[in-house]
Design a protein around this motif. Structure first.
Motif, PDB file in Angstrom:
ATOM      1  N   THR A 149       0.836  -1.208   0.000  1.00  0.00           N
ATOM      2  CA  THR A 149       0.000   0.000   0.000  1.00  0.00           C
ATOM      3  C   THR A 149       0.867   1.253   0.000  1.00  0.00           C
ATOM      4  N   LYS A 150       1.912   1.255   0.816  1.00  0.00           N
ATOM      5  CA  LYS A 150       2.792   2.431   0.883  1.00  0.00           C
ATOM      6  C   LYS A 150       3.534   2.633  -0.421  1.00  0.00           C
ATOM      7  N   ILE A 151       3.916   1.562  -1.056  1.00  0.00           N
ATOM      8  CA  ILE A 151       4.601   1.692  -2.351  1.00  0.00           C
ATOM      9  C   ILE A 151       3.650   2.299  -3.381  1.00  0.00           C
ATOM     10  N   GLY A 152       2.406   1.874  -3.371  1.00  0.00           N
ATOM     11  CA  GLY A 152       1.428   2.443  -4.302  1.00  0.00           C
ATOM     12  C   GLY A 152       1.177   3.913  -4.050  1.00  0.00           C
ATOM     13  N   LEU A 153       1.091   4.296  -2.785  1.00  0.00           N
ATOM     14  CA  LEU A 153       0.893   5.709  -2.460  1.00  0.00           C
ATOM     15  C   LEU A 153       2.094   6.550  -2.858  1.00  0.00           C
ATOM     16  N   ALA A 154       3.277   5.999  -2.686  1.00  0.00           N
ATOM     17  CA  ALA A 154       4.490   6.757  -3.023  1.00  0.00           C
ATOM     18  C   ALA A 154       4.579   7.036  -4.516  1.00  0.00           C
ATOM     19  N   LYS A 155       4.051   6.168  -5.309  1.00  0.00           N
ATOM     20  CA  LYS A 155       4.145   6.353  -6.760  1.00  0.00           C
ATOM     21  C   LYS A 155       3.308   7.537  -7.236  1.00  0.00           C
ATOM     22  N   PHE A 156       2.288   7.909  -6.475  1.00  0.00           N
ATOM     23  CA  PHE A 156       1.380   8.963  -6.941  1.00  0.00           C
ATOM     24  C   PHE A 156       1.435  10.231  -6.078  1.00  0.00           C
ATOM     25  N   ASN A 157       1.784  10.097  -4.818  1.00  0.00           N
ATOM     26  CA  ASN A 157       1.651  11.245  -3.916  1.00  0.00           C
ATOM     27  C   ASN A 157       2.978  11.777  -3.361  1.00  0.00           C
ATOM     28  N   SER A 158       4.092  11.255  -3.771  1.00  0.00           N
ATOM     29  CA  SER A 158       5.376  11.658  -3.180  1.00  0.00           C
ATOM     30  C   SER A 158       6.204  12.468  -4.158  1.00  0.00           C
ATOM     31  N   ASN A 159       6.848  13.504  -3.622  1.00  0.00           N
ATOM     32  CA  ASN A 159       7.801  14.275  -4.436  1.00  0.00           C
ATOM     33  C   ASN A 159       9.145  13.565  -4.556  1.00  0.00           C
ATOM     34  N   PHE A 160       9.357  12.580  -3.661  1.00  0.00           N
ATOM     35  CA  PHE A 160      10.594  11.790  -3.690  1.00  0.00           C
ATOM     36  C   PHE A 160      10.204  10.324  -3.901  1.00  0.00           C
ATOM     37  N   ILE A 181      10.073   4.655  -2.318  1.00  0.00           N
ATOM     38  CA  ILE A 181       9.907   3.252  -2.699  1.00  0.00           C
ATOM     39  C   ILE A 181      11.119   2.423  -2.256  1.00  0.00           C
ATOM     40  N   ALA A 182      12.332   2.985  -2.431  1.00  0.00           N
ATOM     41  CA  ALA A 182      13.549   2.267  -2.026  1.00  0.00           C
ATOM     42  C   ALA A 182      13.578   2.037  -0.518  1.00  0.00           C
ATOM     43  N   ILE A 183      13.144   3.037   0.266  1.00  0.00           N
ATOM     44  CA  ILE A 183      13.130   2.887   1.724  1.00  0.00           C
ATOM     45  C   ILE A 183      12.148   1.799   2.148  1.00  0.00           C
ATOM     46  N   VAL A 184      10.940   1.793   1.562  1.00  0.00           N
ATOM     47  CA  VAL A 184       9.933   0.787   1.932  1.00  0.00           C
ATOM     48  C   VAL A 184      10.409  -0.609   1.543  1.00  0.00           C
ATOM     49  N   LYS A 185      10.966  -0.765   0.359  1.00  0.00           N
ATOM     50  CA  LYS A 185      11.411  -2.085  -0.082  1.00  0.00           C
ATOM     51  C   LYS A 185      12.633  -2.573   0.711  1.00  0.00           C
ATOM     52  N   ALA A 186      13.521  -1.636   1.103  1.00  0.00           N
ATOM     53  CA  ALA A 186      14.708  -2.034   1.871  1.00  0.00           C
ATOM     54  C   ALA A 186      14.353  -2.410   3.295  1.00  0.00           C
ATOM     55  N   THR A 187      13.225  -1.881   3.809  1.00  0.00           N
ATOM     56  CA  THR A 187      12.860  -2.103   5.215  1.00  0.00           C
ATOM     57  C   THR A 187      11.481  -2.750   5.323  1.00  0.00           C
ATOM     58  N   ASN A 188      11.196  -3.693   4.456  1.00  0.00           N
ATOM     59  CA  ASN A 188       9.872  -4.327   4.467  1.00  0.00           C
ATOM     60  C   ASN A 188       9.765  -5.337   5.612  1.00  0.00           C
ATOM     61  N   HIS A 189       8.648  -6.046   5.670  1.00  0.00           N
ATOM     62  CA  HIS A 189       8.340  -6.952   6.769  1.00  0.00           C
ATOM     63  C   HIS A 189       8.878  -8.366   6.547  1.00  0.00           C
ATOM     64  N   ILE A 190       9.620  -8.582   5.514  1.00  0.00           N
ATOM     65  CA  ILE A 190      10.187  -9.901   5.245  1.00  0.00           C
ATOM     66  C   ILE A 190      11.437 -10.092   6.108  1.00  0.00           C
TER      67      ILE A 190
END
Length: 466
Positions: free
Chosen positions: A18-29, A34-43
């Motif tokens: 969900t956060k990755i999807g929001l970052a694609k449309f609502n973030s200036n960075f 996306i890199a921060i969420v994927k690097a620090t995911n729940h896996i």
């Protein structure tokens, strides 16, 4: 319990998407978020390298300050809101790796952010307590790492890389510190090492691969920290016996704590050698400070001078022990200088003896007679005689005529008489001034030789003594 953990992990994965999807449309960075969420995911696995590298690039020195500041805030915000020890551990790993491998701009921005009191805030987890305790310890270690940088004003890892790149020694910065800097900075390094040793996991946390991965990063830090402390202790011993009592007491405490930490670090290394990730690591050879030296240091603390009198004590000891520390060559040079001084003293005593006025004629050679001069005087005895006109020189003995004419011939020229009298007085004053100038000149030479010799001897001794 197993079903609960499975549901929790599934919920975490859903949140990440969900956060990755929001970052694609609502973030200036967008790319950074996306890199921060994927690097620090729940896996439950270490951060993937490609995502970590994107964070390195976003915080490089070539990027604007606003980008770097946003990255720090995004990491800190995600850490403070998560309730998963996995996400928290991975965020701390990303921060740790960026501090070690990234540009100093990230560290500087992290220090500025930490001043506002919002750094590495971790919420209460819902997970196993042993995992939570270790994550908390890891976060405290990273905070202490930044505090240590504030005190040292240099990064241990960066210092090592700089020296290796320049082809120089990899010894720590502490080898160039003064005694005051050592007393201030060594305790900070020892506190950091204590926090590092405390990162040894216990219970169920010791078997988790993600925690072992983070522990391997901590273990690498220990190598440089230990070398820096060891170099600092050696430097501290070099200057210990020149310290005031207050500084000596502090230095003695640092020395004792170093011995205790070597034992603790040895136990920590024994544990880490059993880790799969640390099998290829080269552990440093731990050296215990000499215990026999401890008694000598304690004796010095009892007799150490108060602050402000150390320099005077050193100068006094330097003068008292000059004969013990001087080399054979220095002693020979000293004997030569002393002989010169004795010769100058003898010449001075001769100059100070009372003298009779030496006639001007004797200055040309008072004890030597030239045979040619005697012959000329015999043949021309009346050449300079002053006699009345018309006197027959041939009828008189030449020597008698010379003396008679010289002292009996009258003269009406009073001016010449006055000039002759003044001339004789002038000659006497001139001779006196010549001897006085010579005596003064030799006195100055003697004085310069004496103080110059003493100065050279003291400087030579002081250099050898140090």
């Amino acid at each position: 319990m197993g079903t609960l953990n499975t549901l929790r992990k599934a919920y975490g994965v859903l949140k990440d998407k969900t956060k990755i999807g929001l970052a694609k449309f609502n973030s200036n960075f967008k790319e950074l978020d996306i890199a921060i969420v994927k690097a620090t995911n729940h896996i439950e696995s270490p951060p993937k390298e490609r995502h970590v590298r994107k964070i390195f690039a976003a915080t490089s020195v070539s990027r604007p300050q606003t980008d770097i500041g946003y990255c720090v805030q995004a990491l800190a915000k995600r850490l403070s809101k998560t309730r998963s020890w996995i996400v928290a551990t991975k965020i701390l790993i990303v921060i740790h790796r960026t501090l070690r491998e990234g540009d100093p701009t990230f560290r500087d921005e992290l220090l500025n952010y930490a001043h506002r009191g919002n750094f590495l805030q971790i919420s209460n987890f819902k997970d196993d307590s042993s995992h939570f305790a270790w994550v908390k310890t890891y976060a405290v270690f990273l905070e202490k790492r930044l505090d240590c940088f504030r005190v040292l004003q240099y990064d241990i890892e960066a210092e090592r890389l700089t020296k290796l790149a320049s082809g120089g020694s990899s010894r720590g910065q502490s080898r160039r510190m003064s005694s005051g800097e050592l007393i201030e900075q060594l305790p900070a390094l020892q506190q950091l090492l204590s926090r590092l040793i405390g990162c040894q996991p216990e219970g169920a946390a010791s078997d988790v691969y993600l925690i072992q991965y983070a522990l391997a990063l901590v273990l690498k830090e220990s190598f440089k920290i230990y070398c820096a402390i060891n170099d600092g202790i050696m430097n501290l011993i070099d200057v210990f016996f020149k310290m005031s009592q207050d500084d000596a007491v502090k230095a003695l405490g640092i020395y004792k704590r170093a011995g205790q930490q070597v034992e603790e670090l040895a136990e920590f290394y024994e544990y880490c050698k059993g880790l799969e990730l640390a099998k290829n690591f080269q552990f440093p050879a731990l050296r215990q400070p000499p215990p026999s030296f401890l008694a000598t240091m304690e004796e010095y603390v009892k007799e150490a001078p108060q602050s402000g009198s150390v320099q005077n004590k050193l100068e006094y000891e330097g003068r008292e022990q000059v004969s013990e520390v001087a080399s054979d060559e220095t002693k020979k040079q000293g004997e030569i200088r002393i002989n010169k001084l004795l010769i100058n003293e003898q010449e001075k005593s001769k100059l100070e003896e009372p003298r009779e006025l030496i006639p001007m004629g004797d200055l040309l050679g008072p004890y030597e007679t030239n045979p040619t001069t005697l012959e000329i005087e015999k043949n021309n005895g009346m050449a300079l005689a002053i006699v009345p006109s018309g006197t027959n020189l041939a009828s008189h003995d030449l020597s008698e005529q010379w003396e008679l004419a010289l002292f009996t011939t009258p003269s009406n020229n009073t001016t010449h008489a006055v000039e002759s009298e003044l001339g004789n007085e002038f000659n006497k004053l001139l001779v006196d001034s010549v001897y006085e100038d010579e005596a003064i000149r030799r006195q100055k030479q003697l004085t310069n030789a004496r103080y110059g010799s003493e100065g050279v001897l003291f400087k030579t001794h002081f250099k050898i003594h140090l």
